[in-house]
Design an enzyme around this catalytic site. Structure first.
Site, short mmCIF file in Angstrom:
data_model
loop_
_atom_site.label_atom_id
_atom_site.label_comp_id
_atom_site.label_asym_id
_atom_site.label_seq_id
_atom_site.Cartn_x
_atom_site.Cartn_y
_atom_site.Cartn_z
N TYR A 162 13.69 46.84 39.22
CA TYR A 162 13.21 46.97 40.60
C TYR A 162 11.72 46.70 40.57
O TYR A 162 10.91 47.56 40.30
CB TYR A 162 13.52 48.36 41.14
CG TYR A 162 12.98 48.64 42.51
CD1 TYR A 162 13.09 47.69 43.52
CD2 TYR A 162 12.35 49.85 42.81
CE1 TYR A 162 12.58 47.94 44.79
CE2 TYR A 162 11.84 50.11 44.07
CZ TYR A 162 11.96 49.15 45.06
OH TYR A 162 11.45 49.40 46.32
N GLU B 244 16.63 51.33 43.64
CA GLU B 244 16.18 52.27 44.68
C GLU B 244 17.16 53.43 44.84
O GLU B 244 17.64 53.71 45.94
CB GLU B 244 15.93 51.55 46.01
CG GLU B 244 14.50 51.09 46.17
CD GLU B 244 14.09 50.86 47.62
OE1 GLU B 244 13.37 51.73 48.15
OE2 GLU B 244 14.46 49.83 48.19
N ASP C 127 16.25 43.69 42.14
CA ASP C 127 15.38 43.40 43.28
C ASP C 127 14.02 42.98 42.73
O ASP C 127 13.24 43.82 42.29
CB ASP C 127 15.28 44.63 44.17
CG ASP C 127 14.36 44.42 45.36
OD1 ASP C 127 13.78 43.33 45.50
OD2 ASP C 127 14.23 45.37 46.17
#
Length: 257
Positions: free
Chosen positions: A106, A34, A147
């Site tokens: 991600y 991010e 993530d």
């Protein structure tokens, strides 16, 4: 060798937090998610001044992943997840660092579910699983970290009954994660702490951090060639409590040389 993953939730807006953590924790390799910055706006000089060389895959306003290394410039092996040429999201970057293959990812959030965003999440998971199978066949040491936007079990979420319809905890998502792990990957945190309550994310709302109402969604998956070198793992939980910090905390592992 210490390797960390950190969803920084805006690399420029939270640069002071990132630099402070890098100085205090001093990981050898860091995977960031991010970034929320286009390619040309990555803070390369500040990262270099902190002692790291980096490769990154940026995107304006959203997504973005990077790999930082104290061992020199990571040798990029993959930019973007294979399998869908129309997918322009900056969610995956892979490199060789000190003889390790490291994939920084991600994974899509997927909410609201059901719906197109959830379908995209599951399709992305399938592509990741296919790519991971190829990495396993190489027999080289591989780490897939970042993530994942999934809580694998009820142990990984505060009050799981509140999350049954969320894209991060729906049965389809957990089954996709299990399918990936069952290829032969080891969840590093659960290997060392099979029964502990460990979270890596706390929402900004409802005093979640203060109440420890968290989620474990940032994971390290290790292939058999590297799993035997795992000697320690943890979460730098206190970083989440710093001023203007990300809603995630850094997660790290240590490998014996």
């Amino acid at each position: 060798m210490k390797i960390a993953t950190y969803n920084v939730n805006g690399v420029n807006g939270r640069l002071p937090v990132l630099l402070r953590w890098l100085q205090e924790s001093s990981p050898d390799v860091v995977c960031l998610q991010e970034l929320k910055a286009p390619q040309e706006k990555f803070p390369e000089k500040a990262i270099s001044d902190a002692g790291y060389q980096a490769i990154w895959h940026g995107q304006k306003s959203w997504n973005g992943v990077a790999i930082l290394s104290k061992y020199g410039l990571p040798v990029e092996t993959q930019r973007g997840l294979p399998g869908d040429p129309e997918d322009v999201h900056s969610r995956y970057i892979e490199a060789t660092v000190n003889d390790l293959t490291i994939g920084c990812l991600y994974l899509p959030n997927g909410n609201p579910a059901p719906g197109p965003k959830f379908e995209y999440k599951l399709a992305w998971f399938e592509r990741l699983t296919l790519h991971a199978a190829g990495l396993l066949k190489s027999k080289k040491p591989v780490i897939l970290t970042g993530d994942y936007n999934v809580m694998p079990t009820e142990k990984d979420v505060y009050k799981p009954e509140r999350w049954v319809n969320d894209a991060l905890f729906r049965p389809e998502t957990r089954a996709a994660f299990k399918k990936l792990v069952d290829q032969g990957w080891t969840d590093a945190i659960r290997k060392l702490y099979p029964n502990d309550t460990i979270y890596t994310f706390w929402d900004y709302f409802r005093n979640a951090y203060q109440r420890n109402a968290g989620l474990r969604i940032d994971h390290f998956l290790l292939n058999p060639a590297i799993e035997k070198r795992l000697i320690a793992a943890g979460v730098d939980r206190d970083v989440r409590g710093w001023e203007k910090s990300s809603d995630h905390a850094p997660v790290w592992i240590e490998l014996k040389d």
